[in-house]
Design a protein around this motif. Sequence first.
Motif, PDB file in Angstrom:
ATOM      1  N   SER A   3       0.806  -1.221   0.000  1.00 12.51           N
ATOM      2  CA  SER A   3       0.000   0.000   0.000  1.00 12.51           C
ATOM      3  C   SER A   3       0.838   1.269   0.000  1.00 12.51           C
ATOM      4  CB  SER A   3      -0.926   0.002   1.211  1.00 12.51           C
ATOM      5  OG  SER A   3      -0.150   0.022   2.397  1.00 12.51           O
ATOM      6  N   TYR A  76      -3.259  -1.550  -5.390  1.00  9.35           N
ATOM      7  CA  TYR A  76      -3.434  -1.922  -3.984  1.00  9.35           C
ATOM      8  C   TYR A  76      -4.899  -2.162  -3.671  1.00  9.35           C
ATOM      9  CZ  TYR A  76      -4.079  -1.392   1.013  1.00  9.35           C
ATOM     10  OH  TYR A  76      -4.459  -1.577   2.310  1.00  9.35           O
ATOM     11  N   LYS A  78      -7.168  -3.348  -0.122  1.00 14.21           N
ATOM     12  CA  LYS A  78      -7.020  -3.615   1.307  1.00 14.21           C
ATOM     13  C   LYS A  78      -7.418  -5.059   1.603  1.00 14.21           C
ATOM     14  CE  LYS A  78     -11.486  -1.650   2.750  1.00 14.21           C
ATOM     15  NZ  LYS A  78     -12.086  -0.603   3.570  1.00 14.21           N
ATOM     16  N   ASP A  85      -3.766 -11.604   7.347  1.00 15.57           N
ATOM     17  CA  ASP A  85      -3.127 -10.294   7.262  1.00 15.57           C
ATOM     18  C   ASP A  85      -1.630 -10.408   7.499  1.00 15.57           C
ATOM     19  OD1 ASP A  85      -3.007  -7.493   6.968  1.00 15.57           O
ATOM     20  OD2 ASP A  85      -3.052  -7.229   9.138  1.00 15.57           O
ATOM     21  N   ASP A 113     -10.855  -1.846   8.224  1.00 19.91           N
ATOM     22  CA  ASP A 113     -10.184  -0.584   8.528  1.00 19.91           C
ATOM     23  C   ASP A 113     -10.956   0.532   7.838  1.00 19.91           C
ATOM     24  OD1 ASP A 113      -8.570   1.593   8.955  1.00 19.91           O
ATOM     25  OD2 ASP A 113      -6.802   0.750   7.971  1.00 19.91           O
ATOM     26  N   ASP A 116      -9.193   3.147   5.571  1.00 22.00           N
ATOM     27  CA  ASP A 116      -8.618   2.734   4.288  1.00 22.00           C
ATOM     28  C   ASP A 116      -9.743   2.704   3.254  1.00 22.00           C
ATOM     29  OD1 ASP A 116      -7.315   1.611   2.140  1.00 22.00           O
ATOM     30  OD2 ASP A 116      -6.393   0.000   3.310  1.00 22.00           O
TER      31      ASP A 116
END
Length: 131
Positions: A3, A76, A78, A85, A113, A116
């Motif tokens: 990211s 990218y 998430k 993760d 998140d 994000d």
Amino acid sequence: QESVNICDGLKSPELPVWIVHGGDHFTLLWAKDLNSSTEEYFHYNGLPPAGPRLATLKIAKPNGESGPAGTSPPVYKKPRPGSLDDIVQAHPDDRKSGNWTMWRFEVMPAVEDPSDSAPVDDSAPLLDLGS
């Protein structure tokens, strides 16, 4: 980190030396002469199991310089909540054996998140956390 955007100055530094992240450690990549028809790079990895090792990579440029790469949209995504993760560590009892393919690992599942705004990677498999 997928990211993190890298600026062009770090991709093409003034001196041809790069620190490369190898997943769990850093290695060193450098070049002697980038102005010849064949570029020669050297990659040093000082940690086992692959190292200590010095590898040479030669890249032929029969048509000269190719110029800077074009721009492309960011790729990218998430992590999908509930997918893997990060791997935290191997089980201490398993590390005593040399058969790393059978080790058990402590892992960290991804969580939502809200800060994000990137799209979610829906292709990531979900962890089976049991019931």
